[in-house]
Design a protein around this motif. Structure first.
Motif, PDB file in Angstrom:
ATOM      1  N   GLY A  12       0.978  -1.222  -0.007  1.00 24.09           N
ATOM      2  CA  GLY A  12      -0.072   0.024   0.077  1.00 24.09           C
ATOM      3  C   GLY A  12       0.657   1.549   0.036  1.00 24.09           C
ATOM      4  N   SER A  13       0.713   2.224   0.942  1.00 23.12           N
ATOM      5  CA  SER A  13       1.452   3.357   0.891  1.00 23.12           C
ATOM      6  C   SER A  13       1.081   3.807   2.545  1.00 23.12           C
ATOM      7  N   ALA A  14       2.023   4.858   2.961  1.00 19.79           N
ATOM      8  CA  ALA A  14       2.146   5.375   4.150  1.00 19.79           C
ATOM      9  C   ALA A  14       2.597   6.724   4.381  1.00 19.79           C
ATOM     10  N   LEU A  15       2.217   7.397   5.411  1.00 13.52           N
ATOM     11  CA  LEU A  15       2.884   8.756   5.822  1.00 13.52           C
ATOM     12  C   LEU A  15       3.402   8.338   7.213  1.00 13.52           C
ATOM     13  N   ALA A  16       4.564   9.069   7.333  1.00 12.50           N
ATOM     14  CA  ALA A  16       5.282   9.087   9.009  1.00 12.50           C
ATOM     15  C   ALA A  16       5.716  10.432   9.039  1.00 12.50           C
ATOM     16  N   THR A  17       5.581  10.813  10.398  1.00  9.41           N
ATOM     17  CA  THR A  17       6.044  12.122  11.008  1.00  9.41           C
ATOM     18  C   THR A  17       6.820  11.607  12.040  1.00  9.41           C
ATOM     19  N   PHE A  18       8.143  12.383  12.293  1.00  4.84           N
ATOM     20  CA  PHE A  18       8.998  12.181  13.120  1.00  4.84           C
ATOM     21  C   PHE A  18       9.226  13.571  14.364  1.00  4.84           C
ATOM     22  N   HIS A  19       9.126  13.095  15.671  1.00  5.78           N
ATOM     23  CA  HIS A  19       9.157  14.267  16.390  1.00  5.78           C
ATOM     24  C   HIS A  19      10.152  14.141  17.558  1.00  5.78           C
ATOM     25  N   SER A 188       5.423  17.416  19.319  1.00  4.52           N
ATOM     26  CA  SER A 188       5.448  18.741  18.948  1.00  4.52           C
ATOM     27  C   SER A 188       5.193  18.539  17.266  1.00  4.52           C
ATOM     28  N   GLN A 189       5.375  19.745  16.611  1.00  6.56           N
ATOM     29  CA  GLN A 189       5.324  19.414  15.134  1.00  6.56           C
ATOM     30  C   GLN A 189       6.438  18.641  14.825  1.00  6.56           C
ATOM     31  N   PRO A 190       6.105  17.870  13.442  1.00  4.01           N
ATOM     32  CA  PRO A 190       7.272  17.257  13.097  1.00  4.01           C
ATOM     33  C   PRO A 190       8.615  17.829  12.538  1.00  4.01           C
ATOM     34  N   PHE A 191       9.903  17.119  12.893  1.00  8.82           N
ATOM     35  CA  PHE A 191      10.908  17.939  12.216  1.00  8.82           C
ATOM     36  C   PHE A 191      11.112  17.227  10.902  1.00  8.82           C
ATOM     37  N   LEU A 192      10.598  16.234  10.675  1.00  7.11           N
ATOM     38  CA  LEU A 192      10.533  15.495   9.349  1.00  7.11           C
ATOM     39  C   LEU A 192       9.115  14.787   9.056  1.00  7.11           C
ATOM     40  N   SER A 193       8.746  14.836   7.853  1.00  6.83           N
ATOM     41  CA  SER A 193       7.512  14.153   7.308  1.00  6.83           C
ATOM     42  C   SER A 193       7.963  13.413   6.028  1.00  6.83           C
ATOM     43  N   VAL A 194       7.458  12.298   6.065  1.00  8.31           N
ATOM     44  CA  VAL A 194       7.882  11.426   4.836  1.00  8.31           C
ATOM     45  C   VAL A 194       6.446  10.507   4.330  1.00  8.31           C
ATOM     46  N   SER A 195       6.408  10.565   2.753  1.00 12.18           N
ATOM     47  CA  SER A 195       5.542   9.572   2.274  1.00 12.18           C
ATOM     48  C   SER A 195       5.982   8.473   1.838  1.00 12.18           C
ATOM     49  N   ALA A 196       5.505   7.447   1.588  1.00 12.60           N
ATOM     50  CA  ALA A 196       5.939   6.152   1.634  1.00 12.60           C
ATOM     51  C   ALA A 196       5.025   5.335   0.284  1.00 12.60           C
ATOM     52  N   MET A 197       5.547   5.484  -0.909  1.00 13.79           N
ATOM     53  CA  MET A 197       4.591   5.051  -2.020  1.00 13.79           C
ATOM     54  C   MET A 197       5.098   3.555  -2.444  1.00 13.79           C
ATOM     55  N   ASP A 198       4.449   2.916  -2.932  1.00  9.37           N
ATOM     56  CA  ASP A 198       4.536   1.697  -3.496  1.00  9.37           C
ATOM     57  C   ASP A 198       5.439   0.820  -2.316  1.00  9.37           C
ATOM     58  N   LEU A 199       4.631   0.895  -1.313  1.00  7.13           N
ATOM     59  CA  LEU A 199       5.204   0.088   0.044  1.00  7.13           C
ATOM     60  C   LEU A 199       4.956  -1.169   0.260  1.00  7.13           C
ATOM     61  N   LYS A 200       5.937  -1.901   0.406  1.00  6.88           N
ATOM     62  CA  LYS A 200       5.703  -3.527   0.787  1.00  6.88           C
ATOM     63  C   LYS A 200       6.467  -3.726   2.211  1.00  6.88           C
ATOM     64  N   VAL A 201       5.674  -4.294   2.927  1.00  4.23           N
ATOM     65  CA  VAL A 201       5.973  -4.555   4.277  1.00  4.23           C
ATOM     66  C   VAL A 201       5.855  -5.917   4.763  1.00  4.23           C
TER      67      VAL A 201
END
Length: 207
Positions: A12-19, A188-201
């Motif tokens: 699928g796909s995902a979004l991740a935020t880092f704090h 806190s608001q994320p210092f990094l935000s990432v999207s992950a397309m074509d995700l395989k886990v």
């Protein structure tokens, strides 16, 4: 048993935020045996992860995971899942029984620029996102492996997660309302935000 056995293969796909999260706020959520890693004085690394698993997955569902700290135990490094929500009852059952994860049912709404998660009319959190800043070429899909600490019954253990995806840095804004069960983390608001397309886990069985 209505859920599939491990390992679980998910696409699928995902979004991740880092704090950066206060260690003192995280400590009550973490087993005493696990040592919290400080990435800055008094701060550890927290991650909020939104995903949607679709066709080709062992189960199709949406997921929200809160991983509030980076930890060490017996020479291994990884996060701990303090909160996890999905919209598939089989995923709840399998997550609890195989991995000891505290999965709960919730509802998800996705749009082109936001995802919102709520449970029985209560908002859990939402993420708005836009403006891809940097994306790897489609032919470059790095493969990553990490471990996640968990507790199955009374045993503290861990499991491996293998990830392959096409990541991109995005502009993300996380909102956690006062009614949310993880509001006390004061994310806190994320210092990094990432999207992950074509995700395989691939989620392995606990060790």
């Amino acid at each position: 048993m209505t859920y599939p056995p491990a390992p679980w293969n998910l696409n699928g796909s995902a979004l991740a935020t880092f704090h950066l999260v206060d260690v003192e706020r995280v400590r009550p959520l973490i087993p005493a045996e696990l040592s919290i890693v400080s990435v800055f004085p008094g701060k550890t690394l927290g991650i909020v992860y939104f995903s949607t698993y679709t066709r080709g997955s062992v189960l199709e569902y949406n997921e929200l995971i809160v991983l509030p700290a980076l930890l060490t135990y017996k020479g291994k490094v990884g996060p701990w899942v303090s909160h996890i929500y999905v919209d598939n009852a089989d995923s709840v059952e399998g997550g609890r029984e195989i991995w000891g994860l505290p999965k709960q049912l919730a509802e998800f709404t996705w749009s082109d620029a936001a995802v919102k998660v709520y449970q029985e009319g209560r908002d859990l959190c939402s993420l708005s996102f836009q403006s891809t800043w940097m994306q790897l070429p489609a032919e470059l899909q790095p493969s990553l492996m990490g471990l996640v600490f968990t507790q199955v019954g009374s045993a503290l253990t861990w499991f491996d997660a293998q990830v392959q995806t096409q990541p991109a840095v995005i502009n993300g804004h996380l909102t956690v309302p006062a009614s949310s069960p993880f509001k006390a983390l004061d994310l806190s608001q994320p210092f990094l935000s990432v999207s992950a397309m074509d995700l395989k886990v691939k989620i392995q069985s606990p060790v």
